[in-house]
Design a protein around this motif. Structure first.
Motif, PDB file in Angstrom:
ATOM      1  N   VAL A 181     -35.213  47.532 123.479  1.00 30.51           N
ATOM      2  CA  VAL A 181     -34.070  48.438 123.340  1.00 30.51           C
ATOM      3  C   VAL A 181     -34.173  49.238 122.045  1.00 30.51           C
ATOM      4  CG1 VAL A 181     -31.574  48.549 122.971  1.00 30.51           C
ATOM      5  CG2 VAL A 181     -32.504  47.099 124.782  1.00 30.51           C
ATOM      6  N   VAL A 182     -34.501  48.582 120.947  1.00 28.22           N
ATOM      7  CA  VAL A 182     -34.602  49.302 119.672  1.00 28.22           C
ATOM      8  C   VAL A 182     -35.692  50.368 119.759  1.00 28.22           C
ATOM      9  CG1 VAL A 182     -35.148  49.099 117.220  1.00 28.22           C
ATOM     10  CG2 VAL A 182     -33.677  47.395 118.308  1.00 28.22           C
TER      11      VAL A 182
ATOM     12  N   ASP B  24     -23.873  52.604 125.858  1.00 27.34           N
ATOM     13  CA  ASP B  24     -23.056  51.885 126.827  1.00 27.34           C
ATOM     14  C   ASP B  24     -21.587  52.017 126.458  1.00 27.34           C
ATOM     15  OD1 ASP B  24     -25.457  51.055 127.870  1.00 27.34           O
ATOM     16  OD2 ASP B  24     -25.240  48.945 127.280  1.00 27.34           O
ATOM     17  N   ASP B  25     -20.734  51.866 127.441  1.00 27.27           N
ATOM     18  CA  ASP B  25     -19.302  51.754 127.210  1.00 27.27           C
ATOM     19  C   ASP B  25     -18.997  50.280 126.946  1.00 27.27           C
ATOM     20  OD1 ASP B  25     -16.485  51.438 127.505  1.00 27.27           O
ATOM     21  OD2 ASP B  25     -16.399  53.268 128.702  1.00 27.27           O
TER      22      ASP B  25
ATOM     23  N   GLU C 216     -29.068  39.113 125.368  1.00 24.15           N
ATOM     24  CA  GLU C 216     -28.938  37.808 126.012  1.00 24.15           C
ATOM     25  C   GLU C 216     -30.177  37.485 126.837  1.00 24.15           C
ATOM     26  OE1 GLU C 216     -24.218  37.384 126.849  1.00 24.15           O
ATOM     27  OE2 GLU C 216     -25.198  38.991 127.978  1.00 24.15           O
ATOM     28  N   GLN C 217     -31.265  38.208 126.566  1.00 21.70           N
ATOM     29  CA  GLN C 217     -32.459  38.074 127.390  1.00 21.70           C
ATOM     30  C   GLN C 217     -33.704  37.641 126.623  1.00 21.70           C
ATOM     31  OE1 GLN C 217     -33.075  41.667 129.671  1.00 21.70           O
ATOM     32  NE2 GLN C 217     -30.914  41.913 130.115  1.00 21.70           N
TER      33      GLN C 217
ATOM     34  N   ARG D 102     -26.161  49.242 123.196  1.00 16.68           N
ATOM     35  CA  ARG D 102     -27.135  49.023 124.275  1.00 16.68           C
ATOM     36  C   ARG D 102     -27.212  47.524 124.563  1.00 16.68           C
ATOM     37  NH1 ARG D 102     -31.199  53.131 124.920  1.00 16.68           N
ATOM     38  NH2 ARG D 102     -30.186  55.143 124.527  1.00 16.68           N
ATOM     39  N   ARG D 103     -27.637  47.216 125.770  1.00 10.73           N
ATOM     40  CA  ARG D 103     -27.739  45.819 126.198  1.00 10.73           C
ATOM     41  C   ARG D 103     -29.149  45.560 126.725  1.00 10.73           C
ATOM     42  NH1 ARG D 103     -22.850  43.187 129.631  1.00 10.73           N
ATOM     43  NH2 ARG D 103     -23.310  40.991 129.232  1.00 10.73           N
TER      44      ARG D 103
END
Length: 455
Positions: free
Chosen positions: A83-84, A182-183, A39-40, A76-77
């Protein structure tokens, strides 16, 4: 040490007919699934509330299915590119595979990441998995993209048939150690205060197994009546596959081939797949489809000042127009709306209330479980008259005539807006606009736009 492959899942939350997953398995090395909630990144549109609800369920299903077959799903967020790269480093991976996306911002993210990973020696490959025909392969004789659906779909049908779907893998080798994840609960994709998703839970079960079951059910029980009953909102003849395709729980190749193999006449239904293709092709060539009129003359349309009370009445299904109110309440309760009613409610907002189509597109983006970056703005521009192969602006869907034609016994209206039933007429609110006068006002505004935009 064996170096794993990463499959970056996006809008392809399935195991069957997933070329990226198949490529990773064929390397013979461990496979790690990855989903990034981005979302960034610049230009990436955050998901609406109903879409987040669906994503939560679909990710839980995908994670369980990967685990059953020996692999894992890492969550992941953040900004996808960074992130990748982090997960590649954490996992010691030397290959990344994904299915292509067609929005402008998404393509920029993917291209930059592909370049960066290759520069560091990582194998990267992307695959066509969400469309039957890649956008750059369907062009007019002059080498330009199509702007009208019928010749576009005719050109698609003249091309080699869509490839056969790939089988679902029985085993997926997993890594000896997994990157941290992440959870999913921490992402808070589900509404809690208030919990407005009760109708979604009653209506849907996200995930690939439920998607496959619905496809089988549709082909066996509903396809034969599709042509005759598809426009009747109370008939239940629609496929119910749109969110399955949007999230990639089914591939269009699977739907295409299994539909043909069913033996039922299916030209009309398959053309709906074609309409979905057309929307994505238009988005590919016009990345700002959700914010900019495709036909520039509509930039001069004289939208009046927004009347928030009328917009809220439309959103809440409190317009006093039975078919419109029934549709908007179906949308809020179930996260979908019958396609015929989508056209009626959109026409009412744009042409009877004279509210900019972008306000309606934003509401549908937030409330549809099948909100799609191509189809949602494409269809809104179609109704507004500003898009590709659009309905002429002077075509105003009269909700009263539409109800008489497609809901003659008021079954749909009674289901979703019971105050309009014959025994409750005194409970029905009056219309917030006069349909005949507001139609005249819309046509007058259109004429002013035409005069303004003339060279």
């Amino acid at each position: 040490m064996r170096q794993p492959s990463i499959v970056w899942f996006r809008d392809d939350l399935r195991l069957a007919d997933n070329p990226a997953l198949r490529a990773a398995i064929d390397r013979g090395e461990p496979v790690i699934g990855l989903y990034v909630l981005d979302e960034q990144s610049d230009g990436i549109r955050p998901l609406g509330g109903a879409a987040k609800w669906w994503l939560d369920g679909s990710l839980r299903s995908l994670s369980a299915r990967l685990t059953e077959r020996g692999s894992t799903l890492v969550l992941r967020r953040g900004r996808a590119a960074s992130v990748v790269e982090e997960v590649v480093k954490d996992a010691g991976a030397d290959a990344v595979f994904w299915s292509r996306r067609y929005g402008g911002a998404e393509r920029e993210v993917d291209a930059a990441l592909k370049s960066a990973l290759r520069g560091s020696g990582v194998t990267v490959a992307s695959f066509g998995a969400s469309l039957l025909f890649e956008p750059w392969t369907v062009q007019t004789g002059a080498g330009t993209p199509y702007s009208v659906f019928t010749p576009f779909w005719r050109a698609c049908q003249s091309m080699p048939a869509p490839r056969a779907p790939l089988p679902e893998p029985r085993e997926i080798p997993g890594p000896q150690s997994e990157p941290t994840s992440d959870d999913l609960d921490d992402w808070a994709l589900l509404p809690t205060d208030p919990d407005w998703a009760g109708g979604l839970r009653e209506t849907w079960e996200p995930g690939e197994p439920a998607a496959r079951a619905r496809l089988r059910e549709f082909l066996a029980e509903d396809l034969a009546e599709y042509d005759r009953s598809r426009d009747e909102p109370s008939a239940g003849a629609t496929s119910g596959l749109s969110p399955r395709l949007r999230w990639g729980e089914l591939s269009p190749h699977t739907v295409w081939h299994e539909t043909i193999e069913s033996g039922h006449p299916a030209g009309r239904f398959l053309s709906e797949l074609g309409w979905r293709e057309f929307a994505s092709h238009v988005l590919y060539h016009h990345p700002d489809l959700a914010t900019k009129n495709l036909r520039p003359e509509f930039d001069a349309f004289p939208w009046p000042r927004l009347r928030p009370a009328q917009l809220r009445a439309w959103q809440q299904g409190r317009t006093g127009v039975p078919l419109v109110d029934a549709g908007m309440r179906e949308l809020w309760r179930t996260g979908v709306m019958h396609n015929r009613i989508r056209m009626v409610t959109a026409s009412f907002l744009v042409k009877n209330l004279l509210i900019d189509w972008r306000r309606g597109e934003e509401w549908f983006w937030d409330t549809l479980v099948d909100a799609d970056g191509a189809s949602n703005p494409f269809n809104w521009q179609w109704v507004a008259g500003s898009g590709a192969d659009a309905a002429p602006y002077f075509r105003v869907f009269n909700p009263e005539l539409q109800a008489k034609k497609f809901d003659p016994h008021s079954e749909y209206i009674r289901q979703w807006a019971p105050e309009y039933g014959p025994d409750a007429a005194d409970l029905a609110p009056p219309p917030i606009v006069d349909l005949a006068q507001s139609r005249k006002d819309a046509l007058a505004a259109y004429e002013r736009m035409r005069r303004t935009s003339r060279p």
